[in-house]
Design a protein around this motif. Structure first.
Motif, mmCIF file in Angstrom:
data_model
loop_
_atom_site.group_PDB
_atom_site.id
_atom_site.type_symbol
_atom_site.label_atom_id
_atom_site.label_comp_id
_atom_site.label_asym_id
_atom_site.label_seq_id
_atom_site.Cartn_x
_atom_site.Cartn_y
_atom_site.Cartn_z
ATOM 1 N N CYS A 10 0.841 -1.212 0.000
ATOM 2 C CA CYS A 10 0.000 0.000 0.000
ATOM 3 C C CYS A 10 0.875 1.260 0.000
ATOM 4 O O CYS A 10 1.849 1.347 0.753
ATOM 5 N N PHE A 12 0.097 4.278 1.029
ATOM 6 C CA PHE A 12 -0.373 5.361 1.902
ATOM 7 C C PHE A 12 0.386 5.421 3.230
ATOM 8 O O PHE A 12 1.413 6.048 3.293
ATOM 9 N N CYS A 13 -0.087 4.766 4.277
ATOM 10 C CA CYS A 13 0.563 4.986 5.572
ATOM 11 C C CYS A 13 1.679 3.974 5.840
ATOM 12 O O CYS A 13 1.852 3.008 5.107
ATOM 13 N N THR A 15 1.980 1.657 7.871
ATOM 14 C CA THR A 15 1.638 0.321 8.374
ATOM 15 C C THR A 15 2.141 -0.749 7.412
ATOM 16 O O THR A 15 2.636 -1.796 7.824
ATOM 17 N N GLY A 16 2.017 -0.477 6.106
ATOM 18 C CA GLY A 16 2.603 -1.377 5.109
ATOM 19 C C GLY A 16 1.766 -2.599 4.780
ATOM 20 O O GLY A 16 2.297 -3.711 4.614
ATOM 21 N N CYS A 17 0.456 -2.431 4.635
ATOM 22 C CA CYS A 17 -0.386 -3.579 4.263
ATOM 23 C C CYS A 17 -0.105 -4.003 2.818
ATOM 24 O O CYS A 17 0.082 -3.150 1.942
ATOM 25 N N LEU A 44 -7.944 -4.297 4.361
ATOM 26 C CA LEU A 44 -7.410 -2.989 3.980
ATOM 27 C C LEU A 44 -8.343 -1.925 4.529
ATOM 28 O O LEU A 44 -9.539 -2.163 4.675
ATOM 29 N N CYS A 45 -7.811 -0.746 4.782
ATOM 30 C CA CYS A 45 -8.696 0.361 5.172
ATOM 31 C C CYS A 45 -9.200 1.055 3.905
ATOM 32 O O CYS A 45 -8.822 0.686 2.786
ATOM 33 N N ARG A 47 -8.464 3.859 2.596
ATOM 34 C CA ARG A 47 -7.421 4.434 1.741
ATOM 35 C C ARG A 47 -6.763 3.351 0.892
ATOM 36 O O ARG A 47 -6.565 3.506 -0.308
ATOM 37 N N PRO A 154 -5.144 2.753 10.387
ATOM 38 C CA PRO A 154 -6.257 1.856 10.726
ATOM 39 C C PRO A 154 -5.876 0.395 10.962
ATOM 40 O O PRO A 154 -6.381 -0.231 11.895
ATOM 41 N N LEU A 155 -4.989 -0.160 10.142
ATOM 42 C CA LEU A 155 -4.675 -1.593 10.333
ATOM 43 C C LEU A 155 -3.715 -1.809 11.496
ATOM 44 O O LEU A 155 -3.670 -2.896 12.065
#
Ligand code: SF4
Length: 400
Positions: A10, A12-13, A15-17, A44-45, A47, A154-155
């Motif tokens: 991902c 975005f943030c 967290t690295g999903c 996933l959130c 975003r 979020p995750l």
């Protein structure tokens, strides 16, 4: 219609999903879960579910000089006038959303060829490292969370819900927020913006078997969080807002946005690898007046923005979905980034641009070769194998 699924990380943030980009007719048409991701395990959130938008609609199609389209040769010649500046007259800012490999090449160019006086990222906050992994948050018995981390990550926040289900407690410090609502107990800052952590919170942390303090590098209370973790002997989870903030920090880029905002004396020349398309607020709009005073502003960007509007030279670059390499998430996990799309005609990757600007002095045959150089020269990466990074679990930059 033939659909192709490409597993990547991902954008975005921090967290690295892991997620799958769905490709059809040469474009990203959607996002699907990646169940092998050790972080999101398929979740996933909102975003992350919209990662297809990270490719951006308004691509820059050709290099420009003085706002007018030109060819790569002329644009690179203009950009190389950066070499007429050095030391404090010259700044290089990268994006903490680029891959580790791109940022390594940019760092080498800034240091070895340009000898720039300022080398940083245009993000706020500090460089800090935690000592707990994301999946271990579930096992904590007490988590003291500063600021609205459960909403912003979020995750990561999801793991704290598992922790609560296992009998753990969330303590919260900061403004009223989503995280405050989820917490079992909270210390809210007063009307003057002052926050006092109660003795009760400190005692709970001290008496806990497996306490953890969670904060973000850009959080208002980052320093207080660090002090509290130390005094209460708790582990720390230090969250980065951007997908590769931790990686950029390990390569040596210092968060420099606050310093640039505060300074009166702007460097005479700047090379900026822009965050485009903008994932958060348009930070460049805020800096516009300051940056328009720069004598030579060279911007490398995939999409038009307020920054490319004022640049003397614009070099079009590949976007997230066309990039190959790795990101390092907040816990220090290095994960693969896969090129799901072929770059549009006329766009070059950050590493290709650096190879051209450096006269091939900084040039590699492929991403694996860049990673081998990172491993050899950046201490945090010394135990990371490129082969492991290609696997679903990724590899950690340091043993915790
Ligand atoms: S939590 Fe962060 S990394 Fe995970 S899907 Fe959401 S934005 Fe992406």
């Amino acid at each position: 219609m033939q659909l192709k699924y490409v597993a990547t990380t991902c954008p975005f943030c921090g967290t690295g999903c892991g997620l799958n980009l769905i490709i059809s007719d040469g474009g990203v048409v959607g996002v699907a879960p990646y169940h092998r991701s050790p972080i999101g395990t398929g979740k996933l959130c909102m975003r992350g579910l919209h990662a297809a938008k990270a490719v951006g609609k308004y691509r820059i199609e050709a290099p420009t000089v003085g706002g007018l389209p030109t060819d790569w040769k002329k644009a690179l010649t203009e950009a190389l006038k950066l070499k007429n500046y050095s030391g404090e007259d010259l700044a290089v800012y990268t994006s903490s959303r680029l891959t580790n490999e791109a940022n390594y090449c940019i760092m080498r160019f800034a240091k070895e060829i340009l000898k720039a006086g300022t080398i940083g990222t245009l993000i706020s906050g500090r460089v800090a490292r935690g000592n707990v992994r994301i999946n271990d948050l579930k096992k904590a018995d007490v988590a003291l969370v500063f600021d609205d981390c459960m909403k912003r990550f979020p995750l990561t926040g999801n793991k704290l819900f598992y922790m609560q289900q296992n009998g753990g407690k969330i303590l919260y410090c900061g403004e009223e927020s989503y995280t405050a609502i989820q917490a079992d107990a909270k210390c809210i800052e007063d009307a003057d913006g002052k926050l006092v952590i109660s003795d009760e919170f400190k005692n709970i942390l001290k008496e806990a078997k497996n306490p953890v303090v969670i904060y973000s590098t850009t959080g208002k209370y980052a320093e207080l969080a660090e002090e509290t973790a130390k005094s209460c002997n708790a582990k720390t989870a230090v969250l980065y807002d951007t997908n590769n903030g931790r990686g950029a920090a390990e390569i040596g880029f210092i968060p420099s946005l606050d310093t640039l905002k505060a300074t009166e004396k702007v460097p005479k020349a700047m090379l900026i690898f822009a965050e485009t398309p903008m994932f958060m607020d348009d930070i460049y709009e805020e800096l516009g007046e300051k940056l328009s005073k720069v004598e030579l502003l060279v911007v490398v960007a995939s999409n038009a923005s307020s920054l490319t509007d004022i640049a003397n030279v614009v070099l079009p670059v590949t976007s997230f979905a066309e990039s190959e390499g790795s990101y390092t998430n907040w816990e220090g996990r290095v994960q693969k980034v896969s090129a799901a799309l072929t770059a549009p005609e006329g766009q070059k990757s950050p590493c290709e641009i650096i190879a051209e600007l450096s006269g091939k002095a900084i040039s590699y045959k492929d991403t694996a070769a860049i990673f081998a150089d990172i491993k050899a020269n950046i201490p945090a990466f010394k135990d990371v194998s490129y082969e492991q990074v290609q696997k679903a679990d990724g590899a950690f930059i340091e043993v915790i």
